[in-house]
Design a protein around this motif. Structure first.
Motif, PDB file in Angstrom:
ATOM      1  N   ALA A 272      17.605  28.664   1.555  1.00  0.00           N
ATOM      2  CA  ALA A 272      17.629  30.038   1.037  1.00  0.00           C
ATOM      3  C   ALA A 272      19.040  30.561   0.762  1.00  0.00           C
ATOM      4  O   ALA A 272      19.225  31.749   0.512  1.00  0.00           O
ATOM      5  CB  ALA A 272      16.887  30.991   1.990  1.00  0.00           C
ATOM      6  N   ARG A 273      20.042  29.683   0.802  1.00  0.00           N
ATOM      7  CA  ARG A 273      21.414  30.103   0.494  1.00  0.00           C
ATOM      8  C   ARG A 273      21.998  29.239  -0.619  1.00  0.00           C
ATOM      9  O   ARG A 273      21.593  28.089  -0.808  1.00  0.00           O
ATOM     10  CB  ARG A 273      22.295  30.001   1.739  1.00  0.00           C
ATOM     11  CG  ARG A 273      22.043  31.116   2.756  1.00  0.00           C
ATOM     12  CD  ARG A 273      23.077  31.055   3.850  1.00  0.00           C
ATOM     13  NE  ARG A 273      23.120  32.278   4.630  1.00  0.00           N
ATOM     14  CZ  ARG A 273      24.050  32.550   5.532  1.00  0.00           C
ATOM     15  NH1 ARG A 273      25.033  31.692   5.766  1.00  0.00           N
ATOM     16  NH2 ARG A 273      24.021  33.668   6.217  1.00  0.00           N
ATOM     17  N   VAL A 274      22.979  29.792  -1.301  1.00  0.00           N
ATOM     18  CA  VAL A 274      23.643  29.054  -2.378  1.00  0.00           C
ATOM     19  C   VAL A 274      24.620  28.062  -1.750  1.00  0.00           C
ATOM     20  O   VAL A 274      25.596  28.449  -1.105  1.00  0.00           O
ATOM     21  CB  VAL A 274      24.390  30.012  -3.325  1.00  0.00           C
ATOM     22  CG1 VAL A 274      25.197  29.214  -4.354  1.00  0.00           C
ATOM     23  CG2 VAL A 274      23.406  30.948  -4.024  1.00  0.00           C
ATOM     24  N   ALA A 275      24.344  26.771  -1.934  1.00  0.00           N
ATOM     25  CA  ALA A 275      25.178  25.720  -1.339  1.00  0.00           C
ATOM     26  C   ALA A 275      26.115  25.078  -2.354  1.00  0.00           C
ATOM     27  O   ALA A 275      27.083  24.416  -1.982  1.00  0.00           O
ATOM     28  CB  ALA A 275      24.287  24.650  -0.710  1.00  0.00           C
ATOM     29  N   GLY A 276      25.822  25.265  -3.641  1.00  0.00           N
ATOM     30  CA  GLY A 276      26.672  24.701  -4.695  1.00  0.00           C
ATOM     31  C   GLY A 276      26.733  25.624  -5.895  1.00  0.00           C
ATOM     32  O   GLY A 276      25.712  26.189  -6.306  1.00  0.00           O
ATOM     33  N   LEU A 277      27.929  25.813  -6.425  1.00  0.00           N
ATOM     34  CA  LEU A 277      28.141  26.614  -7.637  1.00  0.00           C
ATOM     35  C   LEU A 277      28.865  25.733  -8.650  1.00  0.00           C
ATOM     36  O   LEU A 277      29.896  25.127  -8.331  1.00  0.00           O
ATOM     37  CB  LEU A 277      28.993  27.847  -7.326  1.00  0.00           C
ATOM     38  CG  LEU A 277      28.339  28.937  -6.468  1.00  0.00           C
ATOM     39  CD1 LEU A 277      29.402  29.836  -5.853  1.00  0.00           C
ATOM     40  CD2 LEU A 277      27.380  29.765  -7.316  1.00  0.00           C
ATOM     41  N   TYR A 278      28.338  25.666  -9.858  1.00  0.00           N
ATOM     42  CA  TYR A 278      28.894  24.799 -10.895  1.00  0.00           C
ATOM     43  C   TYR A 278      29.161  25.666 -12.124  1.00  0.00           C
ATOM     44  O   TYR A 278      28.225  26.105 -12.797  1.00  0.00           O
ATOM     45  CB  TYR A 278      27.920  23.666 -11.208  1.00  0.00           C
ATOM     46  CG  TYR A 278      27.522  22.911  -9.964  1.00  0.00           C
ATOM     47  CD1 TYR A 278      28.254  21.814  -9.516  1.00  0.00           C
ATOM     48  CD2 TYR A 278      26.425  23.332  -9.204  1.00  0.00           C
ATOM     49  CE1 TYR A 278      27.911  21.148  -8.344  1.00  0.00           C
ATOM     50  CE2 TYR A 278      26.077  22.668  -8.033  1.00  0.00           C
ATOM     51  CZ  TYR A 278      26.823  21.587  -7.606  1.00  0.00           C
ATOM     52  OH  TYR A 278      26.484  20.937  -6.443  1.00  0.00           O
ATOM     53  N   TYR A 279      30.449  25.940 -12.383  1.00  0.00           N
ATOM     54  CA  TYR A 279      30.809  26.889 -13.430  1.00  0.00           C
ATOM     55  C   TYR A 279      31.500  26.177 -14.590  1.00  0.00           C
ATOM     56  O   TYR A 279      32.608  25.652 -14.448  1.00  0.00           O
ATOM     57  CB  TYR A 279      31.730  27.966 -12.851  1.00  0.00           C
ATOM     58  CG  TYR A 279      31.933  29.151 -13.767  1.00  0.00           C
ATOM     59  CD1 TYR A 279      30.896  29.640 -14.541  1.00  0.00           C
ATOM     60  CD2 TYR A 279      33.169  29.803 -13.844  1.00  0.00           C
ATOM     61  CE1 TYR A 279      31.067  30.723 -15.371  1.00  0.00           C
ATOM     62  CE2 TYR A 279      33.353  30.895 -14.667  1.00  0.00           C
ATOM     63  CZ  TYR A 279      32.293  31.355 -15.435  1.00  0.00           C
ATOM     64  OH  TYR A 279      32.447  32.437 -16.262  1.00  0.00           O
ATOM     65  N   VAL A 280      30.820  26.158 -15.726  1.00  0.00           N
ATOM     66  CA  VAL A 280      31.364  25.507 -16.923  1.00  0.00           C
ATOM     67  C   VAL A 280      32.011  26.577 -17.805  1.00  0.00           C
ATOM     68  O   VAL A 280      31.330  27.451 -18.343  1.00  0.00           O
ATOM     69  CB  VAL A 280      30.266  24.756 -17.703  1.00  0.00           C
ATOM     70  CG1 VAL A 280      30.870  24.074 -18.930  1.00  0.00           C
ATOM     71  CG2 VAL A 280      29.574  23.729 -16.818  1.00  0.00           C
ATOM     72  N   ARG A 281      33.348  26.485 -17.964  1.00  0.00           N
ATOM     73  CA  ARG A 281      34.100  27.429 -18.796  1.00  0.00           C
ATOM     74  C   ARG A 281      34.628  26.780 -20.073  1.00  0.00           C
ATOM     75  O   ARG A 281      35.003  27.493 -21.007  1.00  0.00           O
ATOM     76  CB  ARG A 281      35.297  27.996 -18.016  1.00  0.00           C
ATOM     77  CG  ARG A 281      34.955  28.879 -16.842  1.00  0.00           C
ATOM     78  CD  ARG A 281      36.189  29.671 -16.404  1.00  0.00           C
ATOM     79  NE  ARG A 281      36.483  30.763 -17.332  1.00  0.00           N
ATOM     80  CZ  ARG A 281      37.689  31.298 -17.502  1.00  0.00           C
ATOM     81  NH1 ARG A 281      38.732  30.821 -16.825  1.00  0.00           N
ATOM     82  NH2 ARG A 281      37.872  32.294 -18.344  1.00  0.00           N
ATOM     83  N   ASN A 282      34.717  25.446 -20.071  1.00  0.00           N
ATOM     84  CA  ASN A 282      35.254  24.748 -21.239  1.00  0.00           C
ATOM     85  C   ASN A 282      34.464  25.164 -22.484  1.00  0.00           C
ATOM     86  O   ASN A 282      33.271  24.873 -22.590  1.00  0.00           O
ATOM     87  CB  ASN A 282      35.133  23.232 -21.020  1.00  0.00           C
ATOM     88  CG  ASN A 282      35.731  22.425 -22.162  1.00  0.00           C
ATOM     89  OD1 ASN A 282      35.979  22.937 -23.247  1.00  0.00           O
ATOM     90  ND2 ASN A 282      35.952  21.149 -21.930  1.00  0.00           N
ATOM     91  N   PRO A 283      35.097  25.864 -23.436  1.00  0.00           N
ATOM     92  CA  PRO A 283      34.356  26.369 -24.608  1.00  0.00           C
ATOM     93  C   PRO A 283      33.699  25.269 -25.429  1.00  0.00           C
ATOM     94  O   PRO A 283      32.696  25.510 -26.101  1.00  0.00           O
ATOM     95  CB  PRO A 283      35.428  27.122 -25.410  1.00  0.00           C
ATOM     96  CG  PRO A 283      36.748  26.656 -24.875  1.00  0.00           C
ATOM     97  CD  PRO A 283      36.523  26.245 -23.469  1.00  0.00           C
ATOM     98  N   GLU A 284      34.238  24.059 -25.370  1.00  0.00           N
ATOM     99  CA  GLU A 284      33.643  22.951 -26.126  1.00  0.00           C
ATOM    100  C   GLU A 284      32.287  22.535 -25.546  1.00  0.00           C
ATOM    101  O   GLU A 284      31.522  21.830 -26.201  1.00  0.00           O
ATOM    102  CB  GLU A 284      34.604  21.751 -26.125  1.00  0.00           C
ATOM    103  CG  GLU A 284      35.884  22.013 -26.915  1.00  0.00           C
ATOM    104  CD  GLU A 284      36.850  20.852 -26.863  1.00  0.00           C
ATOM    105  OE1 GLU A 284      36.624  19.911 -26.066  1.00  0.00           O
ATOM    106  OE2 GLU A 284      37.860  20.882 -27.610  1.00  0.00           O
ATOM    107  N   LYS A 285      32.002  22.981 -24.313  1.00  0.00           N
ATOM    108  CA  LYS A 285      30.732  22.647 -23.676  1.00  0.00           C
ATOM    109  C   LYS A 285      29.738  23.812 -23.673  1.00  0.00           C
ATOM    110  O   LYS A 285      28.711  23.742 -23.002  1.00  0.00           O
ATOM    111  CB  LYS A 285      30.978  22.197 -22.231  1.00  0.00           C
ATOM    112  CG  LYS A 285      31.737  20.889 -22.103  1.00  0.00           C
ATOM    113  CD  LYS A 285      31.834  20.461 -20.646  1.00  0.00           C
ATOM    114  CE  LYS A 285      32.561  19.130 -20.506  1.00  0.00           C
ATOM    115  NZ  LYS A 285      32.621  18.675 -19.101  1.00  0.00           N
TER     116      LYS A 285
END
Length: 298
Positions: A272-285
């Motif tokens: 029930a908790r956030v264990a992983g955060l995956y943040y994609v900022r690369n504009p090409e993606k």
């Protein structure tokens, strides 16, 4: 497509196109590279004598796998020179992908990030066996190994992945509840609320590709993640908004800075908790997050 393509060849390719794209994308983590694999698969498929093909789906998957493996080896060299962590390209997906629990789990950015630690052949075998339930004889033909060797590689890859992925599966409702709490705390600037929703050993992985500011290595621990996120928002100096979306068949957020897409945030939830955060900022993606990409395991 070539003019000399026969109708049966075209029909078979079109019928399995979404599957072939999904296979290639799951192996490569890149929609553009997956599209190139489809083109290469088509060029080889139109040269095949269909009367000699027992199972068109398996044969097409075999061709696509070989092309994806070739590209994966090249991509691996490109990733080694990449600035910071390399995350898969996030895809906006339709509700039917989310409804396929097994497919959505295997397409999650969290699992695909783990697949980056496999060798190209291990990744191909894992994807074909675990995600698409391809038989070992067909896998062996796709990777030019014996069925016994394919089984051995599959066992090794599965053991490697299982050691790194969450032990307990999370219901869609539980994941959505954690995401809602995270988004509410983010929007209101409630740091206490964010700490409550983050697991103590949460991992934050960001991908800017050298084009956007991002952490050069994963940030571990709730306090450190919170400080990093707060610092990033302060540096941005604009108005952040977030909207829920379906990323690779899983709940995610599209974050905008002053109305312009800044990145896509995917989650891994445990207990029930956030264990992983995956943040994609690369504009090409970020070219595939405003229109749905059809994905299927069938």
């Amino acid at each position: 497509m070539n003019d000399h393509a026969t109708d049966p060849a075209t029909e078979a390719f079109v019928a399995h196109r979404d599957l072939l794209f999904t296979v290639a994308y799951e192996m490569l983590g890149s929609a553009a590279d997956a599209e190139d694999v489809l083109q290469e698969t088509w060029l080889r498929w139109v040269e095949v004598d269909l009367e000699q093909v027992r199972d068109q789906r398996s044969y097409l998957v075999r061709i696509a796998t070989r092309q994806a493996l070739n590209r994966l080896r090249t991509l691996k060299r490109r990733k080694e020179a990449y600035v910071g962590p390399w995350l898969p390209e996030p895809l906006l997906t339709a509700p039917d992908v989310a409804e396929d629990v097994e497919l959505s789990e295997n397409l999650s950015l969290a699992l695909m990030f783990i697949l980056e630690t496999l060798s190209p052949t291990e990744r191909a075998v894992f994807v074909l066996r675990e995600v698409f339930d391809i038989g070992y004889d067909d896998i062996a033909a796709a990777i030019d190994k014996s069925p016994a060797a394919a089984r051995q590689i599959a066992h090794r890859a599965r053991r490697h992945v299982d050691a790194r992925r969450p032990r307990t599966p999370v219901s869609r409702e539980e994941a959505r509840a954690a995401l809602d709490s995270f988004q509410q705390a983010l929007v209101t600037g409630d740091l206490r609320g964010l700490l409550d929703v983050l697991a103590p050993d949460v991992v934050f992985v960001s991908d800017g590709g050298g084009l956007k500011l991002a952490a050069l290595r994963p940030v571990v621990g709730a306090d450190k993640v919170l400080r990093y996120m707060a610092g990033s928002v302060a540096k941005a100096g604009g108005a952040f908004t977030s909207e829920p979306t379906s990323v690779n068949g899983n709940p995610g957020l599209v974050l905008r800075l002053d109305g312009v897409i800044d990145g896509v945030l995917a989650f891994r939830v445990e207990n029930a908790r956030v264990a992983g955060l995956y943040y994609v900022r690369n504009p090409e993606k970020l070219t595939r997050v405003e229109s749905e990409t059809p994905l299927t395991s069938r």
